[in-house]
Scaffold this active site. Structure first.
Site, PDB file in Angstrom:
ATOM      1  N   LYS A   1      48.775  31.216  37.876  1.00 16.35           N
ATOM      2  CA  LYS A   1      47.374  31.038  38.271  1.00 16.35           C
ATOM      3  C   LYS A   1      46.433  31.321  37.109  1.00 16.35           C
ATOM      4  O   LYS A   1      46.834  31.926  36.116  1.00 16.35           O
ATOM      5  CB  LYS A   1      47.031  31.949  39.452  1.00 16.35           C
ATOM      6  CG  LYS A   1      47.060  33.407  39.097  1.00 16.35           C
ATOM      7  CD  LYS A   1      46.681  34.248  40.305  1.00 16.35           C
ATOM      8  CE  LYS A   1      46.799  35.713  40.000  1.00 16.35           C
ATOM      9  NZ  LYS A   1      45.887  36.173  38.940  1.00 16.35           N
TER      10      LYS A   1
ATOM     11  N   ALA B   1      46.474  44.036  40.485  1.00 18.37           N
ATOM     12  CA  ALA B   1      46.077  45.388  40.802  1.00 18.37           C
ATOM     13  C   ALA B   1      45.475  45.396  42.210  1.00 18.37           C
ATOM     14  O   ALA B   1      44.904  44.401  42.639  1.00 18.37           O
ATOM     15  CB  ALA B   1      45.036  45.881  39.786  1.00 18.37           C
TER      16      ALA B   1
ATOM     17  N   ASP C   1      51.358  39.419  40.333  1.00 16.91           N
ATOM     18  CA  ASP C   1      51.002  39.767  38.946  1.00 16.91           C
ATOM     19  C   ASP C   1      51.647  41.031  38.383  1.00 16.91           C
ATOM     20  O   ASP C   1      50.970  41.840  37.722  1.00 16.91           O
ATOM     21  CB  ASP C   1      49.470  39.869  38.804  1.00 16.91           C
ATOM     22  CG  ASP C   1      48.770  38.547  39.077  1.00 16.91           C
ATOM     23  OD1 ASP C   1      49.440  37.590  39.508  1.00 16.91           O
ATOM     24  OD2 ASP C   1      47.552  38.479  38.869  1.00 16.91           O
TER      25      ASP C   1
ATOM     26  N   CYS D   1      43.599  41.359  42.001  1.00 16.16           N
ATOM     27  CA  CYS D   1      44.386  40.205  42.441  1.00 16.16           C
ATOM     28  C   CYS D   1      45.075  40.417  43.783  1.00 16.16           C
ATOM     29  O   CYS D   1      45.228  39.468  44.549  1.00 16.16           O
ATOM     30  CB  CYS D   1      45.359  39.809  41.341  1.00 16.16           C
ATOM     31  SG  CYS D   1      44.451  39.083  39.956  1.00 16.16           S
TER      32      CYS D   1
ATOM     33  N   GLU E   1      38.312  31.449  36.365  1.00 19.52           N
ATOM     34  CA  GLU E   1      39.000  32.690  36.711  1.00 19.52           C
ATOM     35  C   GLU E   1      39.594  32.507  38.099  1.00 19.52           C
ATOM     36  O   GLU E   1      39.042  31.780  38.931  1.00 19.52           O
ATOM     37  CB  GLU E   1      38.004  33.866  36.701  1.00 19.52           C
ATOM     38  CG  GLU E   1      38.587  35.214  37.113  1.00 19.52           C
ATOM     39  CD  GLU E   1      39.749  35.699  36.246  1.00 19.52           C
ATOM     40  OE1 GLU E   1      40.729  34.939  36.070  1.00 19.52           O
ATOM     41  OE2 GLU E   1      39.701  36.839  35.780  1.00 19.52           O
TER      42      GLU E   1
ATOM     43  N   SER F   1      37.860  34.829  31.038  1.00 17.94           N
ATOM     44  CA  SER F   1      37.817  36.231  31.479  1.00 17.94           C
ATOM     45  C   SER F   1      37.966  37.204  30.311  1.00 17.94           C
ATOM     46  O   SER F   1      37.822  38.413  30.497  1.00 17.94           O
ATOM     47  CB  SER F   1      38.915  36.501  32.514  1.00 17.94           C
ATOM     48  OG  SER F   1      40.192  36.558  31.899  1.00 17.94           O
TER      49      SER F   1
ATOM     50  N   HIS G   1      47.160  32.807  31.465  1.00 17.68           N
ATOM     51  CA  HIS G   1      45.931  32.316  30.846  1.00 17.68           C
ATOM     52  C   HIS G   1      46.182  31.546  29.555  1.00 17.68           C
ATOM     53  O   HIS G   1      47.088  31.877  28.790  1.00 17.68           O
ATOM     54  CB  HIS G   1      45.024  33.495  30.499  1.00 17.68           C
ATOM     55  CG  HIS G   1      44.552  34.294  31.680  1.00 17.68           C
ATOM     56  ND1 HIS G   1      44.134  33.721  32.849  1.00 17.68           N
ATOM     57  CD2 HIS G   1      44.417  35.639  31.857  1.00 17.68           C
ATOM     58  CE1 HIS G   1      43.760  34.675  33.694  1.00 17.68           C
ATOM     59  NE2 HIS G   1      43.936  35.853  33.123  1.00 17.68           N
TER      60      HIS G   1
ATOM     61  N   HIS H   1      44.684  39.197  27.819  1.00 16.29           N
ATOM     62  CA  HIS H   1      45.876  39.603  28.575  1.00 16.29           C
ATOM     63  C   HIS H   1      46.561  38.379  29.157  1.00 16.29           C
ATOM     64  O   HIS H   1      45.928  37.336  29.370  1.00 16.29           O
ATOM     65  CB  HIS H   1      45.487  40.567  29.707  1.00 16.29           C
ATOM     66  CG  HIS H   1      44.629  39.909  30.756  1.00 16.29           C
ATOM     67  ND1 HIS H   1      43.273  39.722  30.588  1.00 16.29           N
ATOM     68  CD2 HIS H   1      44.939  39.365  31.965  1.00 16.29           C
ATOM     69  CE1 HIS H   1      42.790  39.106  31.653  1.00 16.29           C
ATOM     70  NE2 HIS H   1      43.777  38.867  32.493  1.00 16.29           N
TER      71      HIS H   1
ATOM     72  N   ASP I   1      49.538  35.893  36.319  1.00 16.29           N
ATOM     73  CA  ASP I   1      48.312  35.553  35.626  1.00 16.29           C
ATOM     74  C   ASP I   1      48.791  34.818  34.367  1.00 16.29           C
ATOM     75  O   ASP I   1      49.641  35.337  33.633  1.00 16.29           O
ATOM     76  CB  ASP I   1      47.622  36.882  35.261  1.00 16.29           C
ATOM     77  CG  ASP I   1      46.111  36.834  35.355  1.00 16.29           C
ATOM     78  OD1 ASP I   1      45.573  35.992  36.086  1.00 16.29           O
ATOM     79  OD2 ASP I   1      45.468  37.659  34.678  1.00 16.29           O
TER      80      ASP I   1
HETATM   81  C1  VGL Z   1      43.973  40.849  37.158  1.00 17.26           C
HETATM   82  C2  VGL Z   1      42.151  41.414  35.890  1.00 17.26           C
HETATM   83  C3  VGL Z   1      42.229  40.225  35.204  1.00 17.26           C
HETATM   84  C4  VGL Z   1      44.942  41.218  38.230  1.00 17.26           C
HETATM   85  C5  VGL Z   1      44.063  39.646  36.479  1.00 17.26           C
HETATM   86  O1  VGL Z   1      46.067  40.651  38.247  1.00 17.26           O
HETATM   87  O2  VGL Z   1      44.621  42.091  39.077  1.00 17.26           O
HETATM   88  N1  VGL Z   1      43.003  41.718  36.861  1.00 17.26           N
HETATM   89  N2  VGL Z   1      43.194  39.352  35.507  1.00 17.26           N
HETATM   90 ZN    ZN Z   2      43.588  37.714  34.176  1.00 18.70          ZN
END
Ligand code: VGL
Ligand code: ZN
Length: 193
Positions: free
Chosen positions: A103, A138, A19, A142, A110, A67, A61, A78, A59
């Site tokens: 993903k 992060a 990510d 993830c 989620e 989320s 979406h 995001h 990520d």
């Molecule tokens: C993530 C919050 C929401 C990540 C993804 O990639 O860590 N964090 N979606």
């Molecule tokens: Zn996300």
């Protein structure tokens, strides 16, 4: 591993970048503080893995993902598929051969882990991958969830300490400790080069 404790990526190893997308970088809608600092190290790991598989999760979406706060979730909007926020940053030197795994593509689900609802596991097994070198964003979300699943599925895991970044420093440390307890080895570039 050689006598000096250094690690040499070899057949059966792969680099998994979690990510690393514009929205998680400075200026993005869910920016991880200081996260731009991991780009130079990630690029050096990519260089090390020139002859080995490189996989990047993203990520990805739909417009009204569960989320998002607007839908009752915890995060600002995001990484909406096909937007600039969901794209990989200019500063990440992903090779043309990198495999991309999307993903959390379904509105009502989620997925923090790159393995959740994706073909990542099959992909790795088809390529004969046994050990993953994991970096990205992060640390406590993830990355942690991806590492947990990787260990559950039996992959060896090397966490790239200089190529991860946490939303919250304390949570990041806690996550790194948990990963170490799962048999993950935490390494940095100097142990590879
Ligand atoms: C993530 C919050 C929401 C990540 C993804 O990639 O860590 N964090 N979606
Ligand atoms: Zn996300």
């Amino acid at each position: 591993m050689d006598n000096a404790g250094n690690v040499h990526p070899e057949l059966g190893d792969a680099l998994l970048i979690v990510d690393v997308q514009n929205d998680f970088l400075p200026g993005g809608s869910l920016a991880v503080p200081d996260s731009a600092k991991i780009l130079p190290s990630l690029n050096r790991y990519i260089g090390v893995f020139a002859a080995l598989p490189v996989i990047a999760t993203r990520d990805w979406h739909p417009e009204r993902h569960c989320s998002f706060r607007t839908e009752g979730g915890s995060w600002p909007r995001h990484c909406v598929a096909e937007t600039r926020g969901a794209a990989f940053p200019e500063g990440l030197d992903l090779p043309d051969t990198a495999l991309i795994v999307s993903k959390a593509t379904q509105a009502d689900r989620e997925a923090y882990s790159g393995f959740q609802g994706t073909n990542l596991g099959n992909l790795l097994d088809e390529m004969g991958v046994k050990r993953l070198f994991i970096g990205g964003l992060a640390t406590e979300y993830c990355v942690l969830h991806t590492v947990r699943d990787a260990r559950k599925l039996g992959y060896g895991v090397m966490l790239l300490k200089d190529a991860v970044c946490a939303v919250n420093m304390q949570d990041g440390e806690r996550a790194e400790n948990e990963m170490a307890g799962l048999g993950v080895r935490c390494i940095s570039l100097r142990e590879i080069l």
